[in-house]
Structures are given as structure tokens and as C-alpha cells.
Scaffold this motif. Structure first.
Motif, short mmCIF file in Angstrom:
data_model
loop_
_atom_site.label_atom_id
_atom_site.label_comp_id
_atom_site.label_asym_id
_atom_site.label_seq_id
_atom_site.Cartn_x
_atom_site.Cartn_y
_atom_site.Cartn_z
N SER A 55 0.79 -1.23 0.00
CA SER A 55 0.00 0.00 0.00
C SER A 55 0.83 1.28 0.00
CB SER A 55 -0.99 0.00 1.16
OG SER A 55 -0.39 -0.50 2.32
N ASN A 56 2.01 1.26 0.55
CA ASN A 56 2.89 2.43 0.47
C ASN A 56 4.30 2.06 0.93
OD1 ASN A 56 3.03 2.90 3.47
ND2 ASN A 56 0.84 3.24 3.17
N GLY A 57 5.21 3.02 0.81
CA GLY A 57 6.61 2.77 1.14
C GLY A 57 6.86 2.64 2.63
N ALA A 125 19.48 1.35 6.12
CA ALA A 125 20.13 2.51 5.49
C ALA A 125 19.30 2.98 4.29
CB ALA A 125 21.53 2.14 5.04
N THR A 126 19.38 4.26 4.02
CA THR A 126 18.69 4.84 2.85
C THR A 126 19.72 5.15 1.76
OG1 THR A 126 17.04 5.86 4.31
CG2 THR A 126 17.23 6.76 2.08
N HIS A 127 19.39 4.77 0.53
CA HIS A 127 20.19 5.21 -0.62
C HIS A 127 19.67 6.62 -0.96
CE1 HIS A 127 21.54 1.07 -1.15
NE2 HIS A 127 20.35 0.64 -1.47
N TYR A 151 17.42 -1.99 3.08
CA TYR A 151 17.64 -0.71 2.39
C TYR A 151 16.31 -0.03 2.14
CZ TYR A 151 22.54 -1.68 1.80
OH TYR A 151 23.85 -1.93 2.06
N ASP A 152 16.21 1.21 2.62
CA ASP A 152 15.11 2.07 2.21
C ASP A 152 15.53 2.63 0.86
OD1 ASP A 152 13.31 4.06 1.70
OD2 ASP A 152 13.23 4.81 3.76
N ALA A 153 15.01 1.99 -0.19
CA ALA A 153 15.37 2.37 -1.56
C ALA A 153 14.23 3.15 -2.21
CB ALA A 153 15.73 1.11 -2.36
N CYS A 175 10.66 0.09 -1.60
CA CYS A 175 10.55 1.27 -2.46
C CYS A 175 9.20 1.94 -2.21
CB CYS A 175 10.68 0.89 -3.94
SG CYS A 175 10.91 2.32 -5.03
N SER A 176 9.13 3.21 -2.52
CA SER A 176 7.86 3.95 -2.44
C SER A 176 7.41 4.30 -3.85
CB SER A 176 8.04 5.24 -1.64
OG SER A 176 6.93 6.09 -1.86
N PHE A 177 6.12 4.14 -4.10
CA PHE A 177 5.52 4.57 -5.37
C PHE A 177 4.55 5.71 -5.13
CE2 PHE A 177 5.77 -0.23 -6.69
CZ PHE A 177 7.14 -0.13 -6.89
N HIS A 178 4.87 6.55 -4.17
CA HIS A 178 4.03 7.72 -3.90
C HIS A 178 4.01 8.65 -5.11
CE1 HIS A 178 3.24 11.76 -2.11
NE2 HIS A 178 2.25 11.05 -1.60
N ALA A 179 2.94 9.43 -5.23
CA ALA A 179 2.73 10.31 -6.39
C ALA A 179 3.94 11.20 -6.71
CB ALA A 179 1.50 11.17 -6.15
N THR A 180 4.72 11.55 -5.70
CA THR A 180 5.84 12.46 -5.94
C THR A 180 7.12 11.72 -6.34
OG1 THR A 180 6.43 12.34 -3.62
CG2 THR A 180 5.00 14.16 -4.29
N LYS A 181 7.09 10.41 -6.34
CA LYS A 181 8.30 9.66 -6.67
C LYS A 181 8.42 9.49 -8.20
CE LYS A 181 9.49 8.63 -2.33
NZ LYS A 181 8.92 9.44 -1.23
N LEU A 182 9.61 9.10 -8.62
CA LEU A 182 9.91 8.96 -10.05
C LEU A 182 8.92 8.02 -10.76
CD1 LEU A 182 12.53 9.48 -12.07
CD2 LEU A 182 12.79 7.06 -11.66
C1 LIG Z 1 8.79 8.66 0.27
C2 LIG Z 1 9.69 7.98 1.23
C3 LIG Z 1 9.23 7.01 2.13
C4 LIG Z 1 7.78 6.74 2.38
O1 LIG Z 1 7.06 6.30 1.32
P1 LIG Z 1 5.47 6.44 1.31
O2 LIG Z 1 5.09 5.68 0.08
O3 LIG Z 1 5.14 7.91 1.20
O4 LIG Z 1 4.93 5.83 2.55
C5 LIG Z 1 10.16 6.33 2.90
N1 LIG Z 1 11.47 6.61 2.83
C6 LIG Z 1 11.95 7.56 2.01
C7 LIG Z 1 13.42 7.79 1.98
C8 LIG Z 1 11.07 8.29 1.20
O5 LIG Z 1 11.55 9.26 0.42
#
Ligand SMILES: *Cc1c(COP(=O)(O)O)cnc(C)c1O
Length: 360
Positions: A55-57, A125-127, A151-153, A175-182
Motif C-alpha cells: 500500500s505504500n513505502g 540505510a537509505t540510498h 535498504y530504504d530504496a 521502495c515507495s511509489f508515492h505520487a511524488t516519486k519517479l
Molecule cells: C517517500 C519515502 C518514504 C515513504 O514512502 P510512502 O510511500 O510515502 O509511505 C520512505 N522513505 C523515504 C526515503 C522516502 O523518500
């Protein structure tokens, strides 16, 4: 008005044709055909064996922590989006922040070992901005101390590392597929792992733990995503190479125009591709950054301070600590507007304001 980002909207008629299908089937959610189709297309595109559309990242991170049965302390980066840290706390673990590298803005592997205690269970860790961490160094530490790696990718869609998908690394990548992501599905995300047993566990967890209509295999949550979200993904995905290409060109255009600006760009991993997910700049001086933000906002241009404030120094539910590099970088890093249909004229205007401000 020029925002920092603007969602990509695919062809409306194409989206409508998927919506028509959904209406005909009257199957709206719960592992529907479009969710399955999107998962297949994602696997094909990124050359991945095991992934789940969720459902979300943020839920993706929580599923990862839960599925790996982490407890105690998790070593993490203070320079990321809030969800990286809050997911750790939400899952009942304690985040232990390790400072970042000045050049890459990713967690500094040289400082991880000093933060390991007998309660440490993992490294998360986040890339950052899609720029890969020092994956080998982190895996080496994890192996020696028997730690899991997540990895928070979220910024990494399309990034290739040493010729394969960046999502292949760690025990789990999210990964996140939120509206603001690539790449986006309005709201959405995914978990990726190489371990089929772990995938199966997360598949149960995504759907309340159901192992059939009247049986449960796991403790679960609702991490499912819908046919409508999958439809958006299926419309955006075929356009993704075009989107990435355009964003790379826009970044190169910014680069060429900003050569005289008192800013630097994060140092990119030499063995990773670049997708233009963000356009961050690190100012030489925080005062100059604040003057630029003011001047840009006066022209209705809204860059964003990704990431400020540091997660290590701002959260009301955690002890606040000082970290030398993080605290310094957070004061002077800014993401400039970048999205598929920003024009070169708009970039010219942004650059002109930055150069004029620094030369005054
Ligand atoms: C956007 C983002 C998230 C969260 O993703 P959502 O889909 O908005 O829940 C997590 N980690 C990072 C680094 C992000 O940029």
C-alpha cells in the motif's frame, strides 16, 4: 508557481481503459489481476525474482522489519525521510543514528561498528536521492556481526548498481511509489527480497496473515494495494524510460547552468546509474542558501529542504543528539524543482535567481 516536484500523469484515455476493465470485473482490491500484472511488469523491468506491491513505502519498511523479526536496536541514517526512523519506532525497536558521509550524504560505514551493541539486530540505510550506499562495506559489517540489512530504496526506482537492480541488495529492499516519486501508483510501494521464504511470509503479512479464507499463517496487517492504484502503475511504467531520460537531461541542463554557483552536488557512486530522481545541491554557506530560498519564494518558486531537520535532532519521541556532518549538511542542502514537464525556461529563471543572489 513552480513546486519542487509535480506528479507525472499518464495518458488519461489509457487510464480510463483500465478503469473500464475494473468496472467490468467488479474486482477492486485483494490481489486482483491488475495488481498481479503490475508485479509481473515490475519484475520484468527491474529483472527481479521476488517482489510484492504494497500500500505504500512506509508499510513496506514496517513489513520488512516485522518479517525479519528485528528487535532491540537498529542502526540507521539520520539523513532521510521521517518514515525511515518512524517505522523503526513503530515496530518497537530503537533507532541508533550513525553520521553520514560529507560527499555522498549516505550513512558512513566507517562509523557503524562503533554504534553496534549486543542489542543491535540490523542496519536500515537509505540510498539517499537514489545514490547507492557503500553496499559492500555495510554487508561486510553485517556479516561479521550477524546483523540483517534493510535498504530504504524509496528513491531508487530504475537505479542499476554494478549492472543489476539496486533492489537486489540487503535482506530486503523497499521502495515507495508515492505520487511524488519517479515511478508512482498514486500511493504504493514494494518490498523486494531474494529469499522466497521471506517473500512468502511478507505476502501473508500483507493480507492480515490469511492462509486461506479460514486460516492464518502469520501475524499480519493490511498492506494490500488496489486495482485502481495498479492501473496507474501500469500506465506510468511504459513511460518510465522516457521520464528518466528527460529528467537526466534536465539535471544536465541544471549542471551546465550552475557551474558558477557556490553549490556542489553529492558525489555519485561510480558504479551506479543515475535516474534524476531529485536535484539536490549543497550550498557552500547556509546564509546563502536562506537568501536563495527567500529570493526563489518571492518569485513563487518552492524548492524543498530535503532533508531538514535531521531525524537525529528533531523528533519529540526520541532523544535528540548531535552529529557533526549531518547537522552541518542539513543546514545547507536544498532540492531544486525537478519534474517531467518543467521547462528549460523555468530552470533558467531558477538559476538566474540563485546566481543573482550570490553575486549581490
Ligand atoms: C517517500 C519515502 C518514504 C515513504 O514512502 P510512502 O510511500 O510515502 O509511505 C520512505 N522513505 C523515504 C526515503 C522516502 O523518500
Amino acid at each position: 508557481m513552480i513546486p519542487v516536484t509535480r506528479p507525472y500523469l499518464p495518458d488519461k484515455d489509457k487510464y480510463k481503459s483500465y478503469i473500464d476493465q475494473i468496472y467490468q470485473r467488479n474486482w477492486l482490491t485483494n490481489n486482483g489481476p491488475l495488481v498481479n500484472e503490475l508485479e509481473l511488469e515490475l519484475k520484468n523491468r527491474e529483472q527481479l525474482k521476488h517482489l510484492l506491491f504494497v500500500s505504500n513505502g512506509t508499510i513496506a519498511l514496517q513489513l520488512a522489519i516485522k518479517a525479519l523479526e528485528l528487535s532491540g536496536e537498529i542502526i540507521t541514517t539520520p539523513f532521510s525521510f521521517i518514515a525511515t526512523t518512524s517505522s523503526i519506532v513503530w515496530e518497537g525497536c530503537k533507532p541508533v543514528f550513525v553520521d553520514i558521509e560529507e560527499q555522498t550524504l549516505n550513512i558512513d560505514p566507517g562509523k557503524i561498528e562503533a554504534a553496534i551493541s549486543d542489542r543491535t539486530s540490523a542496519i536500515l540505510a537509505t540510498h539517499v536521492y537514489g545514490n547507492p550506499c557503500d553496499i559492500e562495506a555495510i554487508q561486510d559489517i553485517a556479516d561479521r556481526h550477524n546483523l540483517k540489512v534493510i535498504y530504504d530504496a524509496a528513491h531508487c526506482f530504475g537505479v542499476q548498481y554494478k549492472g543489476s537492480s539496486i533492489f537486489e541488495y540487503g535482506d530486503i529492499s523497499t521502495c515507495s511509489f508515492h505520487a511524488t516519486k519517479l515511478f508512482h501508483t498514486v500511493e504504493g510501494g514494494m518490498v523486494v527480497t531474494k529469499d522466497p521464504a521471506l517473500l512468502k511470509k511478507m505476502a501473508y503479512m500483507r493480507n492480515f496473515g490469511f492462509a486461506g479464507p479460514e486460516a492464518f499463517a502469520e501475524l499480519g496487517i493490511n498492506g494490500k494495494n488496489s486495482e485502481f492504484h495498479a492501473a496507474m502503475g501500469l500506465c506510468v511504467l511504459p513511460d518510465i524510460d522516457k521520464i528518466i531520460q528527460k529528467r537526466i537531461e534536465l539535471c544536465q541542463y541544471y549542471n551546465s547552468k550552475l557551474t558558477k554557483a557556490k553549490v556542489r552536488r553529492p558525489v555519485w557512486h561510480p558504479e551506479a546509474t543515475y535516474t534524476g530522481a531529485y536535484y539536490p545541491v549543497v550550498f557552500d554557506d547556509p546564509t546563502l542558501m536562506h537568501l536563495c530560498i527567500k529570493a526563489l519564494e518571492a518569485a513563487k518558486i518552492y524548492p524543498r529542504r530535503y532533508f531538514f531537520p535531521a531525524l537525529s535532532s528533531s523528533l519529540p519521541f526520541l532523544d535528540r543528539i548531535k552529529l557533526k556532518i549531518t547537522d552541518k549538511i542539513c543546514q545547507k542542502v536544498l532540492c531544486l524543482p525537478l519534474f517531467y514537464d518543467i521547462s528549460k525556461e523555468e530552470i533558467d529563471m531558477i538559476v538566474r535567481i540563485i546566481l543573482r543572489t550570490q553575486n549581490n
